[in-house]
Design an enzyme around this catalytic site. Sequence first.
Site, PDB file in Angstrom:
ATOM      1  N   ASP A   6      35.956  40.296  36.368  1.00  9.62           N
ATOM      2  CA  ASP A   6      37.171  39.681  36.543  1.00  9.62           C
ATOM      3  C   ASP A   6      36.670  38.717  37.966  1.00  9.62           C
ATOM      4  O   ASP A   6      38.187  38.353  38.711  1.00  9.62           O
ATOM      5  CB  ASP A   6      38.449  40.924  36.933  1.00  9.62           C
ATOM      6  CG  ASP A   6      38.376  41.202  35.866  1.00  9.62           C
ATOM      7  OD1 ASP A   6      37.875  41.664  34.800  1.00  9.62           O
ATOM      8  OD2 ASP A   6      39.700  42.271  36.112  1.00  9.62           O
ATOM      9  N   ASP A  44      40.008  39.616  33.215  1.00  9.24           N
ATOM     10  CA  ASP A  44      41.775  40.294  32.455  1.00  9.24           C
ATOM     11  C   ASP A  44      42.117  38.866  32.270  1.00  9.24           C
ATOM     12  O   ASP A  44      41.872  37.974  31.780  1.00  9.24           O
ATOM     13  CB  ASP A  44      42.218  40.167  34.047  1.00  9.24           C
ATOM     14  CG  ASP A  44      42.926  41.536  34.367  1.00  9.24           C
ATOM     15  OD1 ASP A  44      42.903  42.882  33.263  1.00  9.24           O
ATOM     16  OD2 ASP A  44      44.403  41.073  34.582  1.00  9.24           O
ATOM     17  N   HIS A  46      45.720  38.219  29.629  1.00 12.48           N
ATOM     18  CA  HIS A  46      46.665  39.175  29.413  1.00 12.48           C
ATOM     19  C   HIS A  46      47.544  38.643  28.588  1.00 12.48           C
ATOM     20  O   HIS A  46      47.716  36.848  28.107  1.00 12.48           O
ATOM     21  CB  HIS A  46      47.776  39.270  31.064  1.00 12.48           C
ATOM     22  CG  HIS A  46      47.391  40.214  31.787  1.00 12.48           C
ATOM     23  ND1 HIS A  46      46.957  42.110  30.986  1.00 12.48           N
ATOM     24  CD2 HIS A  46      46.583  40.518  32.618  1.00 12.48           C
ATOM     25  CE1 HIS A  46      46.186  42.161  32.180  1.00 12.48           C
ATOM     26  NE2 HIS A  46      45.877  41.266  33.678  1.00 12.48           N
ATOM     27  N   HIS A  50      52.954  39.968  29.383  1.00 17.08           N
ATOM     28  CA  HIS A  50      53.136  41.365  29.716  1.00 17.08           C
ATOM     29  C   HIS A  50      53.363  42.343  30.196  1.00 17.08           C
ATOM     30  O   HIS A  50      53.892  42.105  31.269  1.00 17.08           O
ATOM     31  CB  HIS A  50      51.109  41.226  30.173  1.00 17.08           C
ATOM     32  CG  HIS A  50      50.752  42.286  29.928  1.00 17.08           C
ATOM     33  ND1 HIS A  50      50.534  43.523  30.624  1.00 17.08           N
ATOM     34  CD2 HIS A  50      49.597  42.623  29.205  1.00 17.08           C
ATOM     35  CE1 HIS A  50      49.126  44.454  30.452  1.00 17.08           C
ATOM     36  NE2 HIS A  50      49.003  43.755  29.333  1.00 17.08           N
ATOM     37  N   HIS A  79      49.394  37.253  36.089  1.00 11.26           N
ATOM     38  CA  HIS A  79      48.357  36.482  36.372  1.00 11.26           C
ATOM     39  C   HIS A  79      47.753  36.724  35.147  1.00 11.26           C
ATOM     40  O   HIS A  79      47.619  37.148  34.602  1.00 11.26           O
ATOM     41  CB  HIS A  79      47.675  37.018  37.961  1.00 11.26           C
ATOM     42  CG  HIS A  79      47.283  39.391  37.028  1.00 11.26           C
ATOM     43  ND1 HIS A  79      48.393  39.810  36.739  1.00 11.26           N
ATOM     44  CD2 HIS A  79      46.016  39.529  36.242  1.00 11.26           C
ATOM     45  CE1 HIS A  79      47.671  40.951  36.242  1.00 11.26           C
ATOM     46  NE2 HIS A  79      47.067  40.570  36.121  1.00 11.26           N
ATOM     47  N   LYS A 104      40.557  41.883  28.545  1.00  5.87           N
ATOM     48  CA  LYS A 104      40.729  42.856  28.215  1.00  5.87           C
ATOM     49  C   LYS A 104      42.515  42.422  28.649  1.00  5.87           C
ATOM     50  O   LYS A 104      42.241  41.676  29.251  1.00  5.87           O
ATOM     51  CB  LYS A 104      40.504  43.952  29.363  1.00  5.87           C
ATOM     52  CG  LYS A 104      40.035  43.551  30.326  1.00  5.87           C
ATOM     53  CD  LYS A 104      39.220  44.196  31.614  1.00  5.87           C
ATOM     54  CE  LYS A 104      39.025  44.169  32.383  1.00  5.87           C
ATOM     55  NZ  LYS A 104      40.546  43.556  33.961  1.00  5.87           N
ATOM     56  N   CYS A 149      39.910  47.412  38.988  1.00  4.72           N
ATOM     57  CA  CYS A 149      39.172  47.111  37.972  1.00  4.72           C
ATOM     58  C   CYS A 149      38.165  47.201  37.470  1.00  4.72           C
ATOM     59  O   CYS A 149      36.868  47.852  36.911  1.00  4.72           O
ATOM     60  CB  CYS A 149      39.229  45.625  37.001  1.00  4.72           C
ATOM     61  SG  CYS A 149      41.136  45.215  36.101  1.00  4.72           S
TER      62      CYS A 149
HETATM   63  C1  VGL Z   1      42.904  43.164  38.551  1.00  4.35           C
HETATM   64  C2  VGL Z   1      45.507  44.567  38.483  1.00  4.35           C
HETATM   65  C3  VGL Z   1      45.923  44.043  37.468  1.00  4.35           C
HETATM   66  C4  VGL Z   1      41.754  43.454  39.248  1.00  4.35           C
HETATM   67  C5  VGL Z   1      43.991  42.850  37.070  1.00  4.35           C
HETATM   68  O1  VGL Z   1      41.031  42.474  38.364  1.00  4.35           O
HETATM   69  O2  VGL Z   1      41.248  44.853  39.612  1.00  4.35           O
HETATM   70  N1  VGL Z   1      44.229  44.525  39.298  1.00  4.35           N
HETATM   71  N2  VGL Z   1      45.098  43.501  36.872  1.00  4.35           N
HETATM   72 ZN    ZN Z   2      45.780  42.134  34.821  1.00  2.28          ZN
END
Ligand code: VGL
Ligand code: ZN
Length: 217
Positions: A6, A44, A46, A50, A79, A104, A149
């Site tokens: 990410d 990430d 979404h 979401h 996000h 994801k 993550c």
């Molecule tokens: C993440 C919070 C929500 C991450 C992703 O990449 O750590 N954290 N979505």
């Molecule tokens: Zn996320």
Amino acid sequence: MMIVVDVQNDFCPGGTLAVGDGHHIVPLVNRLMAHFGRAVVTQDWHTPEHASFAAAHPGRHPFETIEVAYGPQTLWPVHCVQGTHGADFHPDLDLTKAELVLRKGFDPAIDSYSAFFENDRTTPTGLDGYLRERGIGRVFLAGLATDYCVAYSALDAARLGFDVAVVLDACRGIDLDGSLEAALDAMAAAGISFISVADFEWAAPPLADNQEHRRMR
Ligand code: VGL
Ligand code: ZN
């Protein structure tokens, strides 16, 4: 195999869920990928409304935790919405060695921190099979965020039987209510090693071998 988690605009300064100094890891991650020659890179990704977004729950605010079907869920600012600038990789991330881009967070009802399973901890992403089919037994992780993550991916990898190391200086955490320390403790308890970028770049053979090597060159 290197797994880069990410490294996206929304997790870097200026993004909607910015991790302090998140962009500082980009050159380190690039060096790691060059060293490995290939990487799995997660993104990430979404849906717009979401279920992990506070905005999808009237009256709720970002960083509150609610109970959902699969357990507690932290609510986040909007996000990494599919197709937006925030979901793009950091512009300086070198994707030349990205063999697989794994997206994801597609399912509007389930968050997905880990590269291996959605947050219900049972729906697989297919990464386990991908790695196994290639005979890979050891994974190195770096990216954002250390305590979400990266940690969830590392813990799942360990649970699945991989040898796991997290390159900590190439990660940054969100650190919500002690989440960073808790994640580090959980990873250490699971037998995950903590290493640094320098461990790859300064690793030298034992002195005698090294001298022999120099003499022969
Ligand atoms: C993440 C919070 C929500 C991450 C992703 O990449 O750590 N954290 N979505
Ligand atoms: Zn996320």
